[in-house]
Design a protein around this motif. Structure first.
Motif, PDB file in Angstrom:
ATOM      1  N   GLU A 111       0.854  -1.215   0.000  1.00 19.63           N
ATOM      2  CA  GLU A 111       0.000   0.000   0.000  1.00 19.63           C
ATOM      3  C   GLU A 111       0.877   1.248   0.000  1.00 19.63           C
ATOM      4  N   TYR A 112       1.958   1.197   0.795  1.00 21.21           N
ATOM      5  CA  TYR A 112       2.828   2.366   0.952  1.00 21.21           C
ATOM      6  C   TYR A 112       3.510   2.724  -0.367  1.00 21.21           C
ATOM      7  N   PHE A 113       4.209   1.746  -0.953  1.00 19.49           N
ATOM      8  CA  PHE A 113       4.918   2.055  -2.199  1.00 19.49           C
ATOM      9  C   PHE A 113       3.941   2.237  -3.353  1.00 19.49           C
ATOM     10  N   SER A 143       1.250   3.907  -3.070  1.00 20.07           N
ATOM     11  CA  SER A 143       0.807   5.319  -3.003  1.00 20.07           C
ATOM     12  C   SER A 143       1.848   6.249  -3.616  1.00 20.07           C
ATOM     13  N   TYR A 144       3.097   5.805  -3.652  1.00 19.69           N
ATOM     14  CA  TYR A 144       4.149   6.655  -4.255  1.00 19.69           C
ATOM     15  C   TYR A 144       4.423   6.287  -5.719  1.00 19.69           C
ATOM     16  N   GLY A 145       3.688   5.317  -6.221  1.00 16.58           N
ATOM     17  CA  GLY A 145       3.919   4.853  -7.586  1.00 16.58           C
ATOM     18  C   GLY A 145       3.311   5.749  -8.645  1.00 16.58           C
ATOM     19  N   GLU A 149       2.668  16.817  -5.155  1.00 13.86           N
ATOM     20  CA  GLU A 149       2.502  17.581  -3.897  1.00 13.86           C
ATOM     21  C   GLU A 149       3.869  17.959  -3.323  1.00 13.86           C
ATOM     22  N   MET A 150       4.779  16.998  -3.310  1.00  9.25           N
ATOM     23  CA  MET A 150       6.106  17.275  -2.711  1.00  9.25           C
ATOM     24  C   MET A 150       6.888  18.261  -3.575  1.00  9.25           C
ATOM     25  N   LEU A 151       6.848  18.085  -4.893  1.00  8.06           N
ATOM     26  CA  LEU A 151       7.621  18.974  -5.783  1.00  8.06           C
ATOM     27  C   LEU A 151       7.011  20.369  -5.837  1.00  8.06           C
ATOM     28  N   ASP A 209      20.939   9.245  -2.613  1.00  7.80           N
ATOM     29  CA  ASP A 209      19.654   9.927  -2.452  1.00  7.80           C
ATOM     30  C   ASP A 209      18.630   8.833  -2.179  1.00  7.80           C
ATOM     31  N   LEU A 210      18.261   8.684  -0.886  1.00 10.61           N
ATOM     32  CA  LEU A 210      17.411   7.570  -0.475  1.00 10.61           C
ATOM     33  C   LEU A 210      15.938   7.962  -0.588  1.00 10.61           C
ATOM     34  N   GLY A 211      15.217   7.191  -1.378  1.00  5.29           N
ATOM     35  CA  GLY A 211      13.808   7.510  -1.612  1.00  5.29           C
ATOM     36  C   GLY A 211      13.729   8.695  -2.546  1.00  5.29           C
ATOM     37  N   CYS A 212      14.450   8.602  -3.649  1.00  7.12           N
ATOM     38  CA  CYS A 212      14.656   9.772  -4.531  1.00  7.12           C
ATOM     39  C   CYS A 212      13.399  10.205  -5.261  1.00  7.12           C
ATOM     40  N   GLY A 213      12.374   9.325  -5.308  1.00  6.27           N
ATOM     41  CA  GLY A 213      11.134   9.707  -6.016  1.00  6.27           C
ATOM     42  C   GLY A 213      11.452   9.938  -7.485  1.00  6.27           C
ATOM     43  N   THR A 214      11.121  11.143  -7.983  1.00  6.93           N
ATOM     44  CA  THR A 214      11.411  11.455  -9.396  1.00  6.93           C
ATOM     45  C   THR A 214      12.872  11.841  -9.582  1.00  6.93           C
ATOM     46  N   ALA A 255      12.043   2.723  -4.444  1.00  4.51           N
ATOM     47  CA  ALA A 255      11.413   1.387  -4.459  1.00  4.51           C
ATOM     48  C   ALA A 255      10.084   1.381  -5.200  1.00  4.51           C
ATOM     49  N   SER A 256       9.458   2.555  -5.401  1.00  3.82           N
ATOM     50  CA  SER A 256       8.114   2.523  -5.999  1.00  3.82           C
ATOM     51  C   SER A 256       8.204   2.589  -7.521  1.00  3.82           C
ATOM     52  N   ALA A 257       7.028   2.423  -8.124  1.00  2.00           N
ATOM     53  CA  ALA A 257       6.958   2.358  -9.601  1.00  2.00           C
ATOM     54  C   ALA A 257       7.317   3.683 -10.249  1.00  2.00           C
ATOM     55  N   SER A 282      14.897  -0.253  -6.001  1.00  2.00           N
ATOM     56  CA  SER A 282      14.979  -1.265  -4.941  1.00  2.00           C
ATOM     57  C   SER A 282      14.597  -0.632  -3.606  1.00  2.00           C
ATOM     58  N   ARG A 283      14.153  -1.486  -2.686  1.00  2.00           N
ATOM     59  CA  ARG A 283      14.052  -1.012  -1.305  1.00  2.00           C
ATOM     60  C   ARG A 283      15.472  -0.775  -0.843  1.00  2.00           C
ATOM     61  N   ALA A 284      15.706   0.346  -0.181  1.00  2.26           N
ATOM     62  CA  ALA A 284      17.079   0.734   0.196  1.00  2.26           C
ATOM     63  C   ALA A 284      17.718  -0.321   1.085  1.00  2.26           C
ATOM     64  N   SER A 294      18.308  12.491   2.075  1.00  3.26           N
ATOM     65  CA  SER A 294      16.976  11.888   1.916  1.00  3.26           C
ATOM     66  C   SER A 294      15.938  12.887   2.394  1.00  3.26           C
ATOM     67  N   GLU A 295      14.800  12.874   1.754  1.00  7.20           N
ATOM     68  CA  GLU A 295      13.671  13.647   2.267  1.00  7.20           C
ATOM     69  C   GLU A 295      12.669  12.610   2.756  1.00  7.20           C
ATOM     70  N   TRP A 296      12.770  12.324   4.058  1.00  9.00           N
ATOM     71  CA  TRP A 296      12.056  11.173   4.659  1.00  9.00           C
ATOM     72  C   TRP A 296      10.962  11.611   5.615  1.00  9.00           C
ATOM     73  N   MET A 297      10.795  12.930   5.835  1.00  9.20           N
ATOM     74  CA  MET A 297       9.958  13.365   6.929  1.00  9.20           C
ATOM     75  C   MET A 297       8.472  13.193   6.620  1.00  9.20           C
ATOM     76  N   GLY A 298       7.757  12.724   7.635  1.00 12.50           N
ATOM     77  CA  GLY A 298       6.309  12.554   7.507  1.00 12.50           C
ATOM     78  C   GLY A 298       5.601  13.472   8.478  1.00 12.50           C
TER      79      GLY A 298
HETATM   80  N1  LIG Z   1       7.369  11.289   3.684  1.00 21.43           N
HETATM   81  C1  LIG Z   1       8.211  11.280   2.671  1.00 21.43           C
HETATM   82  N2  LIG Z   1       9.139  12.170   2.514  1.00 21.43           N
HETATM   83  N3  LIG Z   1       8.072  10.318   1.789  1.00 21.43           N
HETATM   84  C2  LIG Z   1       8.948  10.187   0.607  1.00 21.43           C
HETATM   85  C3  LIG Z   1       9.010   8.774   0.332  1.00 21.43           C
HETATM   86  C4  LIG Z   1       9.717   8.472  -1.028  1.00 21.43           C
HETATM   87  O1  LIG Z   1      10.776   7.577  -0.715  1.00 21.43           O
HETATM   88  C5  LIG Z   1      10.498   6.281  -1.228  1.00 21.43           C
HETATM   89  N4  LIG Z   1      10.904   5.313  -0.200  1.00 21.43           N
HETATM   90  C6  LIG Z   1      10.469   5.260   1.084  1.00 21.43           C
HETATM   91  N5  LIG Z   1      11.083   4.268   1.748  1.00 21.43           N
HETATM   92  C7  LIG Z   1      11.941   3.687   0.868  1.00 21.43           C
HETATM   93  C8  LIG Z   1      12.857   2.602   0.943  1.00 21.43           C
HETATM   94  N6  LIG Z   1      13.022   1.921   2.090  1.00 21.43           N
HETATM   95  N7  LIG Z   1      13.580   2.273  -0.151  1.00 21.43           N
HETATM   96  C9  LIG Z   1      13.416   2.976  -1.306  1.00 21.43           C
HETATM   97  N8  LIG Z   1      12.556   4.004  -1.468  1.00 21.43           N
HETATM   98  C10 LIG Z   1      11.843   4.360  -0.383  1.00 21.43           C
HETATM   99  C11 LIG Z   1       8.997   6.269  -1.483  1.00 21.43           C
HETATM  100  O2  LIG Z   1       8.659   5.342  -2.501  1.00 21.43           O
HETATM  101  C12 LIG Z   1       8.757   7.712  -1.935  1.00 21.43           C
HETATM  102  O3  LIG Z   1       9.086   7.903  -3.293  1.00 21.43           O
END
Ligand SMILES: N=C(N)NCC[C@H]1O[C@@H](n2cnc3c(N)ncnc32)[C@H](O)[C@@H]1O
Length: 444
Positions: A112-114, A116-118, A125-127, A154-159, A180-182, A205-207, A221-225
């Motif tokens: 479900e998580y990945f 939603s980012y596919g 929204e983020m850009l 760049d972990l979770g690089c999105g686009t 990791a997402s599509a 790939s999943r990191a 990484s931009e990981w903040m929720g």
């Molecule tokens: N709250 C956020 N900043 N979310 C951004 C999350 C972005 O990182 C990607 N992502 C999150 N966790 C991971 C992971 N473990 N491995 C790869 N990509 C990831 C996700 O698919 C999305 O594109």
């Protein structure tokens, strides 16, 4: 006759052995059956994990908090089990408990998580969030010289926008863009379209499952929720840090803080609770507690806190040093606070937001900050509002003390609950009121 006698003796022997075996077998079965009924068959209690806080009523029921380990001595009744918590015995509701070995289909809800980012929706929204995206661009730009020859992940690089900033605004040796997402399907084309294929390598790939050519000098990484931690992508960042960041490498963000402020929320309270007092001349007030539960039992995401609704100066309640914080630290984070009310008003609740800080690669260089608070340019996160069940009138000089506890969900690993404890001391009183608390699931 002789043969007959021998056969007869053999028959007698066998039947004696058989009847002995049957009587032993039956007694063992009876013992086991009896044992189950009286509960003595499992002298060892089983350990369960509390999924929610529970406040017991009466001497017979045990209270516990989410994440507590509960020893279950007797499960003979379906709904209430005889339990032990830290040496106290009593009944606990079985529905609040989770057996650690019980298979949760997917505590991380990765599909479900990945999923939603596919699609582009969340990336748009983020850009579109200019303060967010521009901060990362400034970080790369202001460190462009120091990035020369460095290996960046760049972990979770999105686009891939942060990776493209690196490729276009600096001269790193390599950028490992991990997604990791599509959406990664598009990232590949974007890297080529922007002339970065020579320096940016995409890993779909999943990191946590990565196999990289080398360790990295910088992990960005931009990981903040919401409320900083929701989604708990931060765990992936820390796992990758421990596996792939060189000794002395740089984490961007380098640190993160969660800030809190007591606040007024007149609009929310009037639109959701006062609304029912008089509806077209009719009394709907009996629905107010129902509305309270439905609208205020969970945090309100994307709340736009106005600076004038802050009743005090905000304070940082939790700080994470991204170079040293451990995944285990994320299970339970507690921050204390003590606010002095700066103007007469109504305490409807508390608002929270986060800031992230980016240390310079240059010794003594400037630390850059992304602040998502009410005094900064609004971001897509905005703020999070925690509404109390009853408004509290406050005067200038009153004191509001307490604590905020972020409790990670032991089963649903991207979720947490936030408990706020508070007490008030009026400016002309010597003692604080009793401590009140409210727990807000986000979302489980
Ligand atoms: N709250 C956020 N900043 N979310 C951004 C999350 C972005 O990182 C990607 N992502 C999150 N966790 C991971 C992971 N473990 N491995 C790869 N990509 C990831 C996700 O698919 C999305 O594109």
């Amino acid at each position: 006759l002789c043969l007959g006698r021998e056969r007869f003796n053999l028959f007698v022997c066998l039947s004696v052995c058989l009847s002995a075996f049957l009587s032993v077998y039956l007694s063992v079965c009876l013992l086991e059956m009896n044992g189950d009924e009286s509960g003595e068959s499992n002298p060892e209690p089983e350990e369960f994990i509390a999924l929610e806080d529970f406040t017991g009523s009466g001497a017979e029921q045990l209270s516990f908090a989410v994440g507590d380990r509960i020893l279950i001595h007797d499960q003979s009744c379906a709904d209430w089990w005889w339990a032990e918590v830290e040496g106290r015995y009593g009944y606990v509701p079985s529905g609040y408990l989770h057996h650690p070995d019980a298979e949760v289909e997917d505590g991380w809800q990765d599909e479900e998580y990945f999923g939603s980012y596919g699609t582009l929706k969340l990336h748009l929204e983020m850009l579109s969030d200019r303060p967010r995206t521009e901060t990362y661009r400034q970080v790369i730009l202001s460190n462009s010289t120091a990035l020369r020859g460095k290996v960046v992940m760049d972990l979770g690089c999105g686009t891939g926008i942060i990776s493209l900033f690196c490729g276009r605004l600096a001269e790193p040796a390599a950028v490992y863009a991990v997604e990791a997402s599509a959406v990664a399907e598009h990232t590949e084309r974007l890297v080529k379209l922007n002339g970065c294929e020579g320096v940016v390598t995409l890993f779909k790939s999943r990191a946590e499952e990565l196999n990289l050519p080398s360790k990295v000098d910088v992990l960005v990484s931009e990981w903040m929720g919401n409320c900083l931690l929701f989604e708990f992508m931060v765990e992936s960042v820390l796992c990758v840090r421990d596996r792939w960041l060189k000794e002395g490498g740089m984490m961007w963000p380098s640190s993160a803080t969660l800030s809190l402020v007591p606040c007024q929320a007149d609009d929310d309270y009037s639109q959701k609770v006062e609304f029912w007092e008089n509806l077209y001349g009719l009394d709907y007030s009996c629905l107010q507690p129902v509305a309270q539960e439905e609208f205020f039992s969970k945090p309100k995401f994307s709340h736009q806190l106005k600076p004038e609704d802050c009743l005090s100066t905000p304070c940082d309640v939790i700080t994470l040093d991204m170079h040293t914080v451990k995944v285990s630290d994320l299970e339970k984070l507690r921050g204390e606070f003590q606010f002095t009310v700066e103007r007469r008003g109504t305490l409807h609740g508390f608002s929270a937001w986060f800031s992230t800080f980016f240390q310079s690669l240059d010794e003594g260089g400037p630390t850059l900050e992304l602040n998502t608070g009410p005094h900064s340019e609004p971001t897509h996160w905005k703020q999070t509002l925690f509404m109390l069940d009853a408004p509290i009138p406050v005067e200038e000089g009153d004191c509001v003390g307490g604590a905020i506890i972020l409790h990670r969900n032991p089963v649903w690993r991207r979720h947490m609950s936030i408990t706020i404890e508070w007490r008030k001391k009026s400016r002309n009183e010597a003692a604080f009121s009793e401590v009140k608390s409210k727990r807000f699931p986000m979302w489980r």
